[in-house]
Scaffold this motif. Structure first.
Motif, PDB file in Angstrom:
ATOM      1  N   MET A   1       0.836  -1.207   0.000  1.00  0.00           N
ATOM      2  CA  MET A   1       0.000   0.000   0.000  1.00  0.00           C
ATOM      3  C   MET A   1       0.868   1.254   0.000  1.00  0.00           C
ATOM      4  O   MET A   1       0.586   2.235  -0.693  1.00  0.00           O
ATOM      5  N   LYS A   2       1.926   1.219   0.791  1.00  0.00           N
ATOM      6  CA  LYS A   2       2.854   2.362   0.889  1.00  0.00           C
ATOM      7  C   LYS A   2       3.557   2.615  -0.432  1.00  0.00           C
ATOM      8  O   LYS A   2       3.821   3.765  -0.794  1.00  0.00           O
ATOM      9  N   ALA A   3       3.874   1.530  -1.145  1.00  0.00           N
ATOM     10  CA  ALA A   3       4.617   1.653  -2.406  1.00  0.00           C
ATOM     11  C   ALA A   3       3.777   2.281  -3.511  1.00  0.00           C
ATOM     12  O   ALA A   3       4.320   2.922  -4.419  1.00  0.00           O
ATOM     13  N   ILE A   4       2.463   2.095  -3.444  1.00  0.00           N
ATOM     14  CA  ILE A   4       1.572   2.639  -4.477  1.00  0.00           C
ATOM     15  C   ILE A   4       1.141   4.035  -4.031  1.00  0.00           C
ATOM     16  O   ILE A   4       0.224   4.195  -3.222  1.00  0.00           O
ATOM     17  N   LYS A   5       1.820   5.039  -4.513  1.00  0.00           N
ATOM     18  CA  LYS A   5       1.585   6.412  -4.062  1.00  0.00           C
ATOM     19  C   LYS A   5       0.220   6.909  -4.535  1.00  0.00           C
ATOM     20  O   LYS A   5      -0.194   6.672  -5.674  1.00  0.00           O
TER      21      LYS A   5
END
Length: 590
Positions: A297-301
């Protein structure tokens, strides 16, 4: 003590406890890449300062295993330590566990510090060593040798990353993670990686140099959320945000006691978490070993975070242009060295709005030092820089709205024909990756060859990954996505931000790297599926003096001219005087 003396003291302790081999991983209890000072055990023992690598000590031998980024640096730092370099990824290099088996007797014992050893490594060790009648034990032997170390006494404040910059509230993030817990049928979830802790709670800190994170753990159940942290570090706004989000705050040191209270739980936990957590939970609990859901989730800005990247790239680009003008005009005119140049660059960035600090220690490699991929110039004894030859500068900034990482290679004098050709081959790779269009479901490993092809055609290559993920006012190295030769099953998804950084390194001569940050975006959907492309985020010209224009294809030349025209559009109105004149020369069509 010297490294050799430290190893001697460690061997004495090993003999006392009948330990045949001791492994020192580069890790802390949170399995961080960049470590708080008190957890830099491998560096303290060996003198090797790279961000990756581990040491194995036996009574007779010692070895360091590290990757290609450090093949030049490691022998320099290991000199006189008695530690042999094992180059990971090379055919002749033994697997470290196989090497241990060959070096210690049957029924021998191998020790590690479990709290600084990932569960995945522990399981691999126990499986392979157990099959050969060797035992693995938890024994933190360095504790009684590195006696002067102590936790950082400075209470670095923890502060809020407001939803206006984060783009998503804490409650929304917790709900999304709980949704993944439900899918996995987990009743409890442990979050121990520092960037995942900070991202989940929209908090930031400064417990790790250059990374805006803080020491903490999260325990999440279907109804409760608990943050274990140094209570004195939380400011009033942080406390208020935790209360509003239903997060209970508890002392950092209570975390392992809390784990021991769990019985008959289904615990979702990363296999990359430290072994001590698994030991505390192993009684009557069931493990669901999987990646932390918040990591992807964090990686998908989100749109807010992506806009933050675009905003800080303009500030960072201005700082870089001013820096490059200064360096190309002052080299040879005043005394300069690699260290002072890095400090000067930091000063240019610090003039920008909402600058917090560097995203990593600047890599300033002059002449042959450019071939040391992660070279770190020291304040004492760094190389003098003049208006001769070439220089590689890899640097980045942390801003409240986002994180930057950029590399430029340029001439301070006249670059040789050979250098310009190699520099252009690496640049061709960067441009090819920038232009690629690829179908949904593509993984980074499937794109890596685009960045290497021009070099491969000349039987050349570089010994590092082409791209790593980058956080949003977060760690400059972020997963799970990357672009490299190694297999990584993570697909590239719109919103992911990565580096694009091919290079070439001619040991004892020069180093070359070109790096922009890129974001995955959706391009179009056709009868053949959905296709993605990369949006280039970094705004800074490339040095015309190191480009052999005749080696560029027309599409490559067109891309570079359009990129420089875009740089002009974004930056020229905020520049003036001689800096602006120089910049406009740099961005003219080739």
């Amino acid at each position: 003590m010297t490294s050799s003396e430290k190893i001697g003291a460690l061997r004495h302790k090993m003999a006392e406890h009948k330990i045949n081999a001791f492994i020192i991983y580069s890790a802390d209890p949170h399995m961080s890449e960049y470590l708080p000072e008190e957890w830099q055990e491998r560096t303290w023992l060996s003198g090797f300062t790279g961000s990756a690598g581990f040491v194995v000590i036996t009574q007779e031998k010692a070895g360091l295993w590290t990757d290609g980024r450090y093949f030049v640096q490691a022998p320099i730092e290991l000199k006189d330590s008695g530690i042999v370099l094992f180059k990971e990824g090379m055919e002749e290099t033994p697997n470290y566990i196989d090497w241990i088996i060959s070096e210690i007797p049957e029924n021998g014992t191998v020790a590690v510090n479990a709290i600084a050893t990932s569960h995945a490594n522990w399981e691999l060790l126990t499986e392979k060593l157990g099959a050969k009648n060797r035992l693995v034990v938890d024994l933190p032997l360095l504790k009684n040798i590195w006696t002067e170390r102590s936790p950082n006494a400075v209470k670095n404040p923890i502060f809020v990353q407001p939803v206006e910059r984060a783009g998503k509230s804490v409650n929304d993030k917790l709900a999304a993670i709980r949704g993944k817990m439900e899918e996995a049928e987990a009743t409890v979830h442990i979050i121990s990686s520092l960037d995942d802790v900070a991202w989940t709670l929209n908090l930031r800190g400064s417990d790790v140099q250059s990374n805006p994170v803080f020491l903490g753990y999260i325990i999440l159940s279907k109804t409760d959320a608990k943050l274990f942290v140094d209570l004195e570090k939380l400011d009033a706004d942080s406390r208020a945000q935790m209360q509003k989000s239903g997060v209970e705050i508890l002392p950092y040191e209570e975390f392992y006691n809390e784990l021991k209270n769990f019985k008959t739980e289904k615990v979702l936990i990363s296999p990359n978490g430290n072994q001590s957590m698994f030991e505390a939970l192993k009684e009557n609990n069931t493990f669901i070993k999987a990646a932390v859901p918040g990591n992807l989730m964090k990686a998908i800005k989100n749109k807010t975070e992506l806009e933050g990247f675009r905003i800080v790239m303009q500030r960072d680009g201005l700082a870089m242009v001013k820096f490059l003008y200064w360096l190309t005009h002052q080299a040879g005119q005043e005394p300069l060295n690699e260290y002072t140049i890095g400090q000067k660059l930091r000063g240019f960035r610090a003039e920008g709005k909402n600058f917090v600090g560097e995203s990593f220690g600047s890599i300033v490699g002059y002449k042959e030092n450019g071939a040391i991929m992660h070279y770190s110039a020291k304040s004492e004894g760094s190389k003098e820089v003049t208006n001769q030859d070439t220089i590689l500068v890899d640097s980045g900034g942390q801003y409240l709205e986002g994180t930057t990482d950029i590399t430029r290679t340029f001439a301070l004098g006249t670059a040789s024909t050979e250098f310009k050709e190699d520099c252009t081959l690496a640049l061709k790779g960067m441009i090819q990756l920038s232009m690629v269009k690829f179908p949904k479901g593509t993984r980074g490993v499937q794109l890596d060859a685009f960045a290497r092809m021009a070099l491969w055609k000349e039987a050349k290559d570089y010994n590092h990954g082409t791209g790593h993920g980058v956080g949003s006012f977060m760690n400059v190295h972020e997963g799970p996505q990357n672009i490299r030769k190694d297999m990584n099953m993570q697909e590239l998804i719109p919103g992911m931000v990565l580096s694009n950084e091919p290079g070439f390194y001619y040991e004892n001569h020069y180093g070359i790297r070109h790096e922009n940050l890129i974001a995955v975006t959706e391009k179009e959907t056709t009868d053949f599926g959905t296709f993605y492309e990369f949006e280039t985020l970094t705004i800074c010209p490339f040095d015309r003096n190191v480009i052999a224009t005749e080696l560029l294809t027309e599409p490559e030349k067109e891309w570079l001219n359009k990129y420089h025209d875009w740089c002009k559009e974004k930056l020229e109105n905020d520049l003036d005087g001689e800096v602006k004149s120089w910049f406009l020369d740099q961005v003219k069509p080739l």
